[in-house]
Design a protein around this motif. Structure first.
Motif: not given
Length: 105
Positions: A6-17
């Motif tokens: 989740p932390s990795t995915f959430d960071l990636a999602h926020s930067f590159t949805p």
């Protein structure tokens, strides 16, 4: 199918949805459900590639997924030993350490 850590995915999602949306569809919706390979076989291939390319953020989730897809700890250990000869011992040793932390016991 679950998403990466989740932390990795959430960071990636926020930067590159847009890219994160591709993980959900088509990766998990189509690629992981394609009957040409079983989920177990896909997990073996994915763990091997992530180990070979040293992807420490993605590897733990895929190690857990491999276990849930029927791959054993012994098979993962044998896979990482095999990877060492083709991708290099440093990559396989790092992946083994990640596996030991992720799959204790």
């Amino acid at each position: 199918m679950s998403t990466p850590d989740p932390s990795t995915f959430d960071l990636a999602h926020s930067f590159t949805p847009g890219m994160a949306a591709l993980v959900a569809d088509p990766l998990y919706s189509d690629v992981w459900t394609d009957p040409a390979l079983s989920p177990r076989d896909r997990s073996l291939a994915t763990v091997a590639v992530l180990a070979a390319l040293y992807r420490p953020d993605e590897l733990p989730e895929h190690l857990r997924r491999a276990i849930s897809n029927g791959v054993t700890r012994d098979e993962i250990a044998a896979l990482l030993t095999h990877v060492a000869f083709y991708a290099g011992f440093p990559a396989a040793i790092s992946a083994s350490a990640i596996a030991a932390r992720t799959l204790p016991g």
